[in-house]
Enzyme design. Structure first.
Site, PDB file in Angstrom:
ATOM      1  N   SER A   1     -24.878 -23.086  63.579  1.00  0.00           N
ATOM      2  CA  SER A   1     -25.613 -22.402  64.207  1.00  0.00           C
ATOM      3  C   SER A   1     -25.029 -21.925  65.600  1.00  0.00           C
ATOM      4  O   SER A   1     -23.698 -22.299  65.817  1.00  0.00           O
ATOM      5  CB  SER A   1     -26.539 -23.843  65.077  1.00  0.00           C
TER       6      SER A   1
HETATM    7  N1  SAH Z   1     -25.195 -28.616  61.680  1.00  0.00           N
HETATM    8  C1  SAH Z   1     -24.526 -27.351  60.780  1.00  0.00           C
HETATM    9  C2  SAH Z   1     -25.448 -26.397  60.642  1.00  0.00           C
HETATM   10  C3  SAH Z   1     -26.545 -26.715  59.579  1.00  0.00           C
HETATM   11  S1  SAH Z   1     -26.993 -25.203  58.708  1.00  0.00           S
HETATM   12  C4  SAH Z   1     -23.191 -26.915  61.580  1.00  0.00           C
HETATM   13  O1  SAH Z   1     -22.889 -27.534  62.602  1.00  0.00           O
HETATM   14  O2  SAH Z   1     -22.373 -26.171  61.131  1.00  0.00           O
HETATM   15  C5  SAH Z   1     -28.123 -26.343  57.772  1.00  0.00           C
HETATM   16  C6  SAH Z   1     -27.367 -27.240  56.796  1.00  0.00           C
HETATM   17  O3  SAH Z   1     -28.632 -28.211  56.301  1.00  0.00           O
HETATM   18  C7  SAH Z   1     -27.145 -26.442  55.533  1.00  0.00           C
HETATM   19  O4  SAH Z   1     -25.767 -26.783  55.157  1.00  0.00           O
HETATM   20  C8  SAH Z   1     -28.134 -27.091  54.224  1.00  0.00           C
HETATM   21  O5  SAH Z   1     -27.291 -27.118  53.005  1.00  0.00           O
HETATM   22  C9  SAH Z   1     -28.344 -28.508  54.898  1.00  0.00           C
HETATM   23  N2  SAH Z   1     -29.460 -29.072  54.091  1.00  0.00           N
HETATM   24  C10 SAH Z   1     -30.765 -28.505  54.058  1.00  0.00           C
HETATM   25  N3  SAH Z   1     -31.598 -29.395  53.344  1.00  0.00           N
HETATM   26  C11 SAH Z   1     -30.877 -30.557  53.788  1.00  0.00           C
HETATM   27  C12 SAH Z   1     -31.565 -31.845  53.047  1.00  0.00           C
HETATM   28  N4  SAH Z   1     -32.618 -32.110  52.470  1.00  0.00           N
HETATM   29  N5  SAH Z   1     -30.561 -32.721  53.148  1.00  0.00           N
HETATM   30  C13 SAH Z   1     -29.306 -32.471  53.784  1.00  0.00           C
HETATM   31  N6  SAH Z   1     -28.964 -31.349  54.163  1.00  0.00           N
HETATM   32  C14 SAH Z   1     -29.578 -30.323  54.066  1.00  0.00           C
END
Ligand code: SAH
Length: 227
Positions: free
Chosen positions: A61
């Site tokens: 993000s």
């Molecule tokens: N917080 C992260 C950015 C997250 S992007 C950072 O600091 O870099 C969103 C993430 O959520 C992605 O990696 C995606 O694979 C994950 N995601 C999507 N659905 C999910 C689920 N049901 N359970 C766990 N992770 C999930």
């Protein structure tokens, strides 16, 4: 040295925009090297206030969004926090820095195994001292993470179609959930408070755009095409 200067400049910018408001969040942003959480070839963009690709169609993000979410979460030293969507591990590191001041803990769950591996490597390189305060889990976080519940705070860093019921259940009374909810292309950041008497209060924070939360309480592969 170069990154340190850039990091300081970004923090000043976020403070002047009113995005970083508390001392603890400022300290966390100054402490965690974002350049260690982005892919090697994108390191020179680490302190541009923008999301960056981290592979598997996912993104780290933008710094202002991490700051807004961290401020809204009001994570405190000693809190037990659940993060859903580990991604690069950057948001988890920011939170681990804060909760570690009071021997709290961050549980962070990610559905893409390879991203968890990378996030652990990023931590080991950038903030090995925070590994003791962080547990990485691979799985579907749309259901929360029952085994370590209840949590003081829950932060979802992927866009959900609705507030998943299990997340409310896994929140302590007096706890807070921060989650982007909306359609596939635009969402609103919701601040969900579970009061001590169990009543739920929901406030809308800022508009935002996140990658989709998949899994049982997220978007199914088919429904994504509808939006
Ligand atoms: N917080 C992260 C950015 C997250 S992007 C950072 O600091 O870099 C969103 C993430 O959520 C992605 O990696 C995606 O694979 C994950 N995601 C999507 N659905 C999910 C689920 N049901 N359970 C766990 N992770 C999930």
């Amino acid at each position: 040295m170069r990154f340190f200067e850039e990091r300081r400049r970004l923090v000043e910018e976020l403070k002047s925009e009113g995005v970083i408001r508390s001392k603890l969040v400022e300290e966390a942003f100054l402490h965690i090297p974002r350049e260690e959480f982005v892919p090697e070839h994108l390191r020179s963009y680490a302190y541009v206030d923008t999301p960056l690709p981290i592979g598997y169609g996912q993104t780290i993000s933008a710094p202002h969004m991490v700051a807004i979410m961290t401020e809204e979460l009001e994570a405190q030293p000693g809190d037990v926090v659940l993060e859903i969507g580990t991604g690069s591990g950057y948001q988890a590191a920011i939170l681990a820095y804060i909760v570690s001041k009071g021997h709290g803990h961050v549980y962070t769950i990610e559905i893409v195994k390879e991203l968890t591996k990378r996030a652990i490597n990023n931590f080991a390189k950038a903030v090995p001292e925070l590994l003791d305060y962080t547990t990485f889990v691979i799985g579907d976080g749309s259901k929360g993470l029952e085994i370590f519940a209840p949590y003081d705070k829950i932060i979802v860093t992927a866009a959900a179609p609705n507030i998943p019921e299990p997340l409310i259940k896994q929140l302590k009374p007096g706890g807070r959930l921060v989650i982007p909810v909306g359609n596939r292309w635009s969402q609103v950041l919701l601040i969900v408070d579970k009061r001590r008497d169990g009543a739920i209060r929901i406030r809308e924070s800022v508009p935002c755009v996140f990658v989709p939360l998949v899994g049982e309480y997220g978007w199914s592969k088919e429904s994504e095409y509808l939006y």
